[in-house]
Enzyme design. Sequence first.
Site, PDB file in Angstrom:
ATOM      1  N   GLY A  26       0.819  -1.067   0.088  1.00 17.88           N
ATOM      2  CA  GLY A  26       0.040  -0.078   0.101  1.00 17.88           C
ATOM      3  C   GLY A  26       0.742   1.076   0.072  1.00 17.88           C
ATOM      4  N   GLY A  28       0.966   5.915   0.879  1.00 15.87           N
ATOM      5  CA  GLY A  28       0.416   6.724   1.670  1.00 15.87           C
ATOM      6  C   GLY A  28       0.916   8.070   1.360  1.00 15.87           C
ATOM      7  N   GLY A  29       0.649   8.913   2.236  1.00 12.03           N
ATOM      8  CA  GLY A  29       1.228  10.571   1.651  1.00 12.03           C
ATOM      9  C   GLY A  29       2.572  10.607   1.945  1.00 12.03           C
ATOM     10  N   GLY A  31       4.848   7.591   2.331  1.00  7.38           N
ATOM     11  CA  GLY A  31       5.829   6.623   2.053  1.00  7.38           C
ATOM     12  C   GLY A  31       4.650   5.370   1.654  1.00  7.38           C
ATOM     13  N   VAL A  33       4.128   0.875   2.107  1.00  9.78           N
ATOM     14  CA  VAL A  33       4.170  -0.331   2.911  1.00  9.78           C
ATOM     15  C   VAL A  33       4.626  -1.563   2.193  1.00  9.78           C
ATOM     16  CG1 VAL A  33       3.293  -1.741   4.965  1.00  9.78           C
ATOM     17  CG2 VAL A  33       2.813   0.960   4.646  1.00  9.78           C
ATOM     18  N   LYS A  48       7.744  -0.282   6.422  1.00  6.80           N
ATOM     19  CA  LYS A  48       7.150   1.180   5.889  1.00  6.80           C
ATOM     20  C   LYS A  48       8.271   2.092   5.800  1.00  6.80           C
ATOM     21  CE  LYS A  48       4.174   4.864   7.614  1.00  6.80           C
ATOM     22  NZ  LYS A  48       3.108   5.171   8.470  1.00  6.80           N
ATOM     23  N   ASP A 143      -5.051  10.552  15.713  1.00  8.74           N
ATOM     24  CA  ASP A 143      -5.720  10.430  14.346  1.00  8.74           C
ATOM     25  C   ASP A 143      -6.289   8.956  14.255  1.00  8.74           C
ATOM     26  OD1 ASP A 143      -6.118  11.191  11.779  1.00  8.74           O
ATOM     27  OD2 ASP A 143      -4.418  10.082  10.852  1.00  8.74           O
TER      28      ASP A 143
END
Length: 296
Positions: A26, A28-29, A31, A33, A48, A143
């Site tokens: 996957g 994300g903003g 980095g 994974v 990650k 979060d």
Amino acid sequence: MSSDAQQKPYPGLVLSGKYRIEVLLGAGGMGEVYGATQLNLGRKVALKVLHPQYAVQEGALQRFEREARVAAALDHPNAVKIYDFGKSQGYVYLAMEMLSGVPLRNLVDEDLPLLAQDRVVRILGDIADVLVKAHAIGLVHRDLKPDNVFLEPATTSGTPERVVVVDFGLAFIDGAGDVGRLTRDGQITGTPDYLSPEKGLAKSVGPPTDIYALGCMLYEMLVGRVPFHGHYLQIITQQIYSRPESLRTANPDVKVPHALEELVMKMLEKDPSIRPTAPELVRALLTLGGRSERGR
């Protein structure tokens, strides 16, 4: 940074002589994974890896390393386990346990059928139990949302479904020096759908912020939508000033026990001092249960 790190990690790349990249899981903003093998132990891990452009930014690097240290400080069966943090060939990585299953977000959304209420209560109880341990050491997640909760399925051997809280990228440990917060008061961070009033006002936050976010999640899981709708600023304004609709108004087709609705609304109080603490929340959830008419 070496020229090797100008490209994204690729299958077969070995970091620090012990983590072999296998597959992208996957992105994300900040980095990606990857599924990887820890060669010296022969175990599967999730790796990650920070985007190369952030690895040279001191602030982003500090935040990433802080995520590793904050998450590693929390020892709880429902919190993701952190194994290692390191730098290799220009890459910066965080090694953690490999989880199987799906994010809670995959099961909770407006276009999906509702989960059974007893399962909702159990899931929220497990998250609240993580918060008991976290808040006891001064750790605030900041979060919490369905995207940051993972569900590992029950096994045929009788092991029950495991709820796992992940992604401590915005977390801080109060009073822990360089492990503490990097974001300054006056800066709004987090997802607006689960944003506490004090965060919306860019005030200092503490454990009640996590309780509010969990209240938004509980509301959403019970009725099928988050408490407030609109564009980014509209949602933040409502989080600060508006009282959410009752659960029965938000979804008349679902019957929610009065005690459970009272708990949700108390978690969503604008005044942080009125919200239950994590231990109080765990005790309340232990007394609640039941199934919705449309649960699964």
